[in-house]
Scaffold this motif. Structure first.
Motif, PDB file in Angstrom:
ATOM      1  N   MET A  56      37.883  49.563  46.011  1.00 39.93           N
ATOM      2  CA  MET A  56      37.702  48.806  47.244  1.00 39.93           C
ATOM      3  C   MET A  56      39.362  48.742  48.020  1.00 39.93           C
ATOM      4  O   MET A  56      39.100  47.904  48.973  1.00 39.93           O
ATOM      5  N   GLY A  57      40.204  48.861  47.239  1.00 36.19           N
ATOM      6  CA  GLY A  57      41.572  48.793  47.737  1.00 36.19           C
ATOM      7  C   GLY A  57      42.197  47.256  47.668  1.00 36.19           C
ATOM      8  O   GLY A  57      43.166  46.710  48.095  1.00 36.19           O
ATOM      9  N   VAL A  58      41.402  46.878  46.262  1.00 33.49           N
ATOM     10  CA  VAL A  58      41.958  45.346  45.921  1.00 33.49           C
ATOM     11  C   VAL A  58      43.151  45.712  45.153  1.00 33.49           C
ATOM     12  O   VAL A  58      43.504  46.534  44.121  1.00 33.49           O
ATOM     13  N   THR A  59      44.186  44.842  45.369  1.00 31.32           N
ATOM     14  CA  THR A  59      45.765  44.899  44.786  1.00 31.32           C
ATOM     15  C   THR A  59      45.612  43.858  43.686  1.00 31.32           C
ATOM     16  O   THR A  59      46.494  44.097  42.728  1.00 31.32           O
ATOM     17  N   THR A  60      45.050  42.512  43.695  1.00 29.36           N
ATOM     18  CA  THR A  60      44.933  41.501  42.820  1.00 29.36           C
ATOM     19  C   THR A  60      43.753  41.144  42.558  1.00 29.36           C
ATOM     20  O   THR A  60      43.215  40.758  43.769  1.00 29.36           O
ATOM     21  N   THR A  61      43.189  41.207  41.354  1.00 23.70           N
ATOM     22  CA  THR A  61      41.828  40.419  41.103  1.00 23.70           C
ATOM     23  C   THR A  61      42.010  39.274  40.134  1.00 23.70           C
ATOM     24  O   THR A  61      42.677  39.288  39.252  1.00 23.70           O
ATOM     25  N   ILE A  62      41.284  38.104  40.529  1.00 24.67           N
ATOM     26  CA  ILE A  62      41.238  36.875  39.697  1.00 24.67           C
ATOM     27  C   ILE A  62      39.810  37.126  38.654  1.00 24.67           C
ATOM     28  O   ILE A  62      38.788  37.158  39.591  1.00 24.67           O
ATOM     29  N   LEU A  63      39.854  37.112  37.647  1.00 23.67           N
ATOM     30  CA  LEU A  63      39.004  36.944  36.723  1.00 23.67           C
ATOM     31  C   LEU A  63      38.327  35.837  36.429  1.00 23.67           C
ATOM     32  O   LEU A  63      39.238  34.938  36.004  1.00 23.67           O
ATOM     33  N   LEU A  64      36.994  35.367  36.769  1.00 25.15           N
ATOM     34  CA  LEU A  64      36.698  34.188  36.397  1.00 25.15           C
ATOM     35  C   LEU A  64      35.583  34.145  35.185  1.00 25.15           C
ATOM     36  O   LEU A  64      34.679  34.887  35.094  1.00 25.15           O
ATOM     37  N   PRO A  65      35.994  33.366  34.025  1.00 22.20           N
ATOM     38  CA  PRO A  65      35.012  33.735  33.032  1.00 22.20           C
ATOM     39  C   PRO A  65      33.995  32.354  32.841  1.00 22.20           C
ATOM     40  O   PRO A  65      33.874  31.699  33.696  1.00 22.20           O
ATOM     41  N   ALA A  66      32.979  32.580  31.944  1.00 25.07           N
ATOM     42  CA  ALA A  66      31.845  31.756  31.742  1.00 25.07           C
ATOM     43  C   ALA A  66      32.426  30.726  30.823  1.00 25.07           C
ATOM     44  O   ALA A  66      33.610  30.636  30.166  1.00 25.07           O
ATOM     45  N   GLY A  67      31.640  29.764  30.354  1.00 27.23           N
ATOM     46  CA  GLY A  67      31.781  28.724  29.287  1.00 27.23           C
ATOM     47  C   GLY A  67      31.203  28.981  27.873  1.00 27.23           C
ATOM     48  O   GLY A  67      30.879  30.342  27.662  1.00 27.23           O
ATOM     49  N   THR A  68      31.615  28.387  26.973  1.00 28.80           N
ATOM     50  CA  THR A  68      30.839  28.484  25.764  1.00 28.80           C
ATOM     51  C   THR A  68      29.521  28.662  25.849  1.00 28.80           C
ATOM     52  O   THR A  68      28.631  27.575  26.388  1.00 28.80           O
ATOM     53  N   PRO A  69      29.075  29.424  25.058  1.00 25.82           N
ATOM     54  CA  PRO A  69      27.178  29.597  24.963  1.00 25.82           C
ATOM     55  C   PRO A  69      26.795  28.499  24.188  1.00 25.82           C
ATOM     56  O   PRO A  69      26.918  28.407  22.938  1.00 25.82           O
ATOM     57  N   ILE A  70      26.027  27.604  24.871  1.00 28.07           N
ATOM     58  CA  ILE A  70      25.292  26.413  24.422  1.00 28.07           C
ATOM     59  C   ILE A  70      23.964  26.131  24.855  1.00 28.07           C
ATOM     60  O   ILE A  70      23.714  26.488  26.046  1.00 28.07           O
ATOM     61  N   ASP A  71      23.083  25.269  24.045  1.00 27.04           N
ATOM     62  CA  ASP A  71      21.742  25.348  24.493  1.00 27.04           C
ATOM     63  C   ASP A  71      21.610  23.798  24.851  1.00 27.04           C
ATOM     64  O   ASP A  71      21.044  23.034  23.981  1.00 27.04           O
TER      65      ASP A  71
END
Length: 310
Positions: A56-71
């Motif tokens: 895509m030509g992206v030079t910087t990617t910001i990675l967004l995480p999930a949280g702790t798996p809980i019910d």
């Protein structure tokens, strides 16, 4: 935040920025920043994510995480764990970003009403996380637990990104103006179906992907215009839908809010091109509908560079 912690945080930020600038200069690339991607997104391997971004030509990617798996009710009894798409947690985002310091940044996240949410996120912010995101949990957007995280974002000078979806995540968007006013030092980034549906003054909250002409003056239009700390993430099908449903409106919207809009992909595709790649389609629409080259560059990189101090 102590003076010592702040010095360490700023030193880490400056070092990462130098790596990104060097990588962009080496590649001779015009910078494009994607503020919304995930590790292990619906099982996608890291090498496919990186190839997708490069295509895509992206030079910087910001990675967004999930949280702790809980019910719990806030994760819809576990159905929303992994942000409902198998996404990796903060440690996976940090590991990939540190392996590719010229190409990736990483965020910190936790389930909003988890008892250790603020402490867990702060732990990662001290190690260099650049955003609190993606907050995608079944809570009221003005809950006490949410407000703790809004204050934390201000303390560390990082944005917080919220997924607004009627009946599902960050409920009460019509009340969110009170949070924008209460936390003026917090940079909020809006995202998802309810956020983008409300570009239309006549929006039906039950319509997640509305079609047809847009009447300016909806809640999102007003929040972006009236509050300096409100920004917009153009990612996912909801952002692309907002761009394509009324191109005449979009041209004015991009010009009107040119200093508030941020390119993001939030795309699960492996190739980074073609009709199956929503991220590439969003890039193409921004380039097509931005009235000037200057507006395009702000949306694709300049605004993110300012907000994340790239």
């Amino acid at each position: 935040m102590s003076h010592t912690t702040r010095r360490v945080f700023l030193a880490a930020s400056l070092s990462a920025a130098a790596s990104r600038i060097a990588a962009q200069e080496d590649a001779g690339a015009e910078p494009v920043t994607d503020i919304h991607q995930h590790t292990n997104y619906r099982g996608r391997a890291d090498e496919h994510l990186l190839a997708h971004q490069k295509a895509m030509g992206v030079t910087t990617t910001i990675l967004l995480p999930a949280g702790t798996p809980i019910d719990t009710p806030s994760t819809n009894q576990g159905k929303s764990n992994g942000l409902a798409a198998g996404c990796g947690t903060t440690d996976t985002c940090m590991a990939l970003a540190r392996a590719h310091p010229g190409a990736c940044l990483w965020g910190a996240n936790e389930v909003t009403d988890h008892e250790n949410a603020a402490a867990e996120i702060e732990k990662w912010l001290k190690q260099g996380a650049c955003i609190i995101a993606e907050q995608k949990f079944h809570v009221e957007c003005d809950s006490a637990q949410s407000q703790r995280l809004y204050a934390l974002a201000a303390d560390y000078g990082v944005p917080i990104l919220l997924h607004f979806q009627e009946g599902a995540y960050n409920l009460g968007y019509e009340r969110f103006h009170a949070m924008l006013a209460k936390f003026p030092k917090t940079s909020f980034i809006g995202h998802a179906q309810t956020f983008w549906g409300h570009i239309d003054k006549g929006h039906d909250p039950k319509a997640l992907y509305p079609k047809g002409p847009v009447t300016p003056g909806g809640l999102t239009d007003r929040y972006l215009a009236d509050y300096p700390n409100m920004f917009a993430d153009m990612s996912a099908g909801s952002g692309l839908n907002a761009l394509t449903r009324d191109e005449d409106h979009t041209r004015g919207f991009l010009e009107r809010h040119q200093d508030k809009l941020l390119y993001g992909s939030d795309c699960t595709d492996h190739l980074g091109r073609g009709p199956a790649c929503q991220g590439a389609q969003t890039l193409a629409m921004i380039r097509k509908l931005a009235a000037t080259r200057a507006i395009e560059r702000k949306i694709l990189h300049g605004n993110a560079a300012r907000l994340f101090r790239l």
